[in-house]
Write an enzyme that holds these catalytic residues in place. Structure first.
Site, PDB file in Angstrom:
ATOM      1  N   LYS A  76     -35.572  16.103  50.109  1.00 32.07           N
ATOM      2  CA  LYS A  76     -34.170  15.975  50.525  1.00 32.07           C
ATOM      3  C   LYS A  76     -34.027  14.755  51.432  1.00 32.07           C
ATOM      4  O   LYS A  76     -34.901  14.485  52.266  1.00 32.07           O
ATOM      5  CB  LYS A  76     -33.751  17.249  51.259  1.00 32.07           C
ATOM      6  CG  LYS A  76     -32.276  17.324  51.603  1.00 32.07           C
ATOM      7  CD  LYS A  76     -31.942  18.669  52.251  1.00 32.07           C
ATOM      8  CE  LYS A  76     -30.473  18.815  52.559  1.00 32.07           C
ATOM      9  NZ  LYS A  76     -30.149  20.122  53.191  1.00 32.07           N
ATOM     10  N   SER A 151     -26.364  22.592  51.092  1.00 31.85           N
ATOM     11  CA  SER A 151     -26.373  21.150  50.995  1.00 31.85           C
ATOM     12  C   SER A 151     -27.587  20.578  50.248  1.00 31.85           C
ATOM     13  O   SER A 151     -27.559  19.406  49.871  1.00 31.85           O
ATOM     14  CB  SER A 151     -26.331  20.550  52.396  1.00 31.85           C
ATOM     15  OG  SER A 151     -27.503  20.900  53.116  1.00 31.85           O
ATOM     16  N   SER A 175     -28.511  26.353  53.295  1.00 31.64           N
ATOM     17  CA  SER A 175     -28.584  25.171  52.430  1.00 31.64           C
ATOM     18  C   SER A 175     -29.779  25.082  51.496  1.00 31.64           C
ATOM     19  O   SER A 175     -29.800  24.221  50.627  1.00 31.64           O
ATOM     20  CB  SER A 175     -28.564  23.906  53.284  1.00 31.64           C
ATOM     21  OG  SER A 175     -27.226  23.553  53.533  1.00 31.64           O
TER      22      SER A 175
HETATM   23  N1  GLN Z   1     -22.945  25.213  54.253  1.00 29.43           N
HETATM   24  C1  GLN Z   1     -23.303  25.302  55.637  1.00 29.43           C
HETATM   25  C2  GLN Z   1     -22.674  24.151  56.400  1.00 29.43           C
HETATM   26  O1  GLN Z   1     -21.967  23.401  55.817  1.00 29.43           O
HETATM   27  C3  GLN Z   1     -24.785  25.324  55.798  1.00 29.43           C
HETATM   28  C4  GLN Z   1     -25.397  23.994  55.640  1.00 29.43           C
HETATM   29  C5  GLN Z   1     -26.865  23.965  55.859  1.00 29.43           C
HETATM   30  O2  GLN Z   1     -27.537  24.991  55.810  1.00 29.43           O
HETATM   31  N2  GLN Z   1     -27.359  22.777  56.119  1.00 29.43           N
HETATM   32  O3  GLN Z   1     -22.873  23.976  57.569  1.00 29.43           O
END
Ligand code: GLN
Length: 492
Positions: A76, A151, A175
């Site tokens: 990532k 994400s 994410s």
């Molecule tokens: N979807 C969540 C956010 O937007 C979690 C994102 C994540 O785990 N990095 O913060």
């Protein structure tokens, strides 16, 4: 499992294939499929081929090689690597090159893994659909009109489409697990402190954890084991030794208790509830006992998270100001230093990131700190206590990973409905415990074929039992499909 990372590693070691041939095959698949999927932000063909040749020579010479020798991994784009760039899929870090490798990169490459490329993500890991990526959205390999989740959606899409043996993601509120669920693969978030965050571009420092996205449970266990353990460069990394989770993974406990929270049943699509119902049958057939547990604070997880995570993010992202790090505005309109900061940040950050910075600044400001931030920390403690209570009655908690299968690109337009995608995953991070998403069948409604996932959560540092129960489930459920879901189709 046939086709997973361990299977590939064993074939390379037995010399029925070579690391070089496998890297070449992955690179070719990336070339064909990535234009449509946009899973990769950058690929490293020359470096990956060199690394593969070195592994092949070592194997041919009979020299000892590591447990990941020759397997191509995707990373990532918020985990720093000396090779290539680390942009966090943001304009503000478009050209950023790290002078060092993250601890996880050091550990995985020392174990023989080959870095094949960096994957797209929601900008600074803020999002649940990979639509906030500054370089265009990522598409779901099962259906290119749908999101892969986020994400870590680039990592999930890359694994699901067989463009790498496995990938790394980061999980602040879901994410790793939510995109794994939407792409039909395994995604694991370790206990907070288990895996070093050194070299992970910080979003919410008390919530972030790096973890694997894989074809199988045992692959996740192996990668976790290679990465986990104390790191003096991350003061929040846990000091106790990492137990072997891989060797005993097939030892299904004779009896175990699966907690089922009533709060996890409402608001899900029928296919998701069916997947959980099938999982209950599977666990009972394996000798598990289903127990009701109560997690009434499930609903307030999202509001708690959206105070704590933006508060930490606004402070972590302060360094990207065009001076210390990141894109600098060149327009002459900026008269003083303040203008330069403001313009650089306005140009460099996308809308969602700006929203989070403003939210975080607001909840930390004098006059609101007690009402929001302090209160959220108090609720965080209650959420932890609630999980402790639940885990006194069960070994793992079963539920959906996400309320629905993948939704169409552009399908969720207001921030709140996007935030609700993580209703079952944020509390794992808030409580600092561990969780895994497992492929659990498909949503066939409306004539589509979209993966759904189930989630198992376990107490902090209970990875050994979590992996055993997940492995037992996978053995019965059958794991992910062997074939790459879809060949490239041209995106209109
Ligand atoms: N979807 C969540 C956010 O937007 C979690 C994102 C994540 O785990 N990095 O913060």
């Amino acid at each position: 499992m046939k086709g997973d990372l361990i299977d590939l590693r064993d074939r390379i070691r037995a010399r029925s294939t070579t690391a070089r041939a496998e890297v070449d095959a992955q690179l070719e698949r990336i070339e064909i499929q990535n234009p449509a999927l946009n899973a990769f932000r950058e690929v490293f063909p020359a470096e990956a081929r060199d690394a593969a040749d070195r592994i092949d020579s070592a194997i041919a010479a009979g020299s000892p090689v590591g447990p990941l020798a020759g397997v191509p991994l995707a990373i990532k784009d918020n985990i720093v690597t000396q090779v290539g760039r680390t942009s966090c899929s943001s304009r503000i870090l478009e050209e950023y090159r790290s002078p060092f490798d993250a601890t996880v990169i050091e550990r995985l490459t020392a174990a023989g893994a080959i870095l094949i490329g960096k994957t797209n993500m929601d900008e600074f890991a803020m999002g649940s659909s990979c639509e906030t990526c500054a370089y265009g959205p990522v598409r779901n390999p099962w259906d290119h009109s749908r999101v892969p989740g986020g994400s870590s959606g680039g990592s999930a899409a890359a694994v699901a489409a067989n463009l790498c043996a496995a990938a790394l993601g980061s999980d602040t509120g879901g994410s790793i697990r939510q995109p794994a669920s939407l792409c039909g693969i395994v995604g694991f978030k370790p206990t907070f402190g288990r895996v070093s965050r050194y070299g992970l571009v910080a979003f919410g420092s008390s919530l972030d954890q790096i973890g694997p996205l894989t074809h199988s449970v045992r692959d996740a266990a192996l990668l976790y084991q290679c990465m986990a353990g104390e790191d003096r460069r991350d003061s929040t990394s846990a000091p106790h030794p990492v137990e072997d989770v891989l060797t005993p993974i097939d030892e299904t406990p004779r009896t175990f208790r699966v907690g089922l929270p009533v709060q996890y049943r409402k608001g899900n699509s029928p296919a998701v509830n069916d997947a959980v119902a099938r999982a209950i049958d599977i666990f009972q057939s394996l000798g598990g006992t289903i127990v009701d547990v109560d997690l009434p604070l499930t609903d307030v997880g999202i509001s708690t998270y959206y105070v704590i995570a933006p508060a930490e993010a606004c402070s972590n992202l302060a360094r990207f100001d065009g001076i210390r790090y990141g894109h600098r505005a060149t327009s002459r309109a900026g008269q003083d230093l303040f203008d330069l900061y403001a313009m650089s940040r306005a140009e460099g950050f996308g809308r969602e990131v700006q929203r989070r910075i403003m939210l975080g600044t607001y909840v930390l400001s004098a006059g609101y700190y007690d009402a929001y931030y302090k209160r959220a920390l108090q609720i965080r403690r209650l959420i932890k206590q609630e999980f402790d209570g639940a885990f006194s009655k069960c070994d793992v908690i079963l539920g959906p990973t996400a309320p629905t299968a993948a939704f169409p690109l552009g399908g969720l337009t207001d921030p709140l409905s996007m935030y609700m995608c993580d209703v079952y995953t944020v509390n794992t991070n808030i409580a600092g415990i561990c969780g895994i998403s497992l492929p659990a069948g498909f949503d066939e409604s409306s004539g589509r074929h979209l993966p759904v996932g189930i989630q198992l959560q376990a107490q902090a540092f209970a990875e050994p039992i979590l992996f055993k129960i997940a492995q037992a489930y996978e053995r019965v459920q059958g794991g992910r499909r062997e074939v790459a879901p879809k060949v490239a189709t041209k995106v209109a």
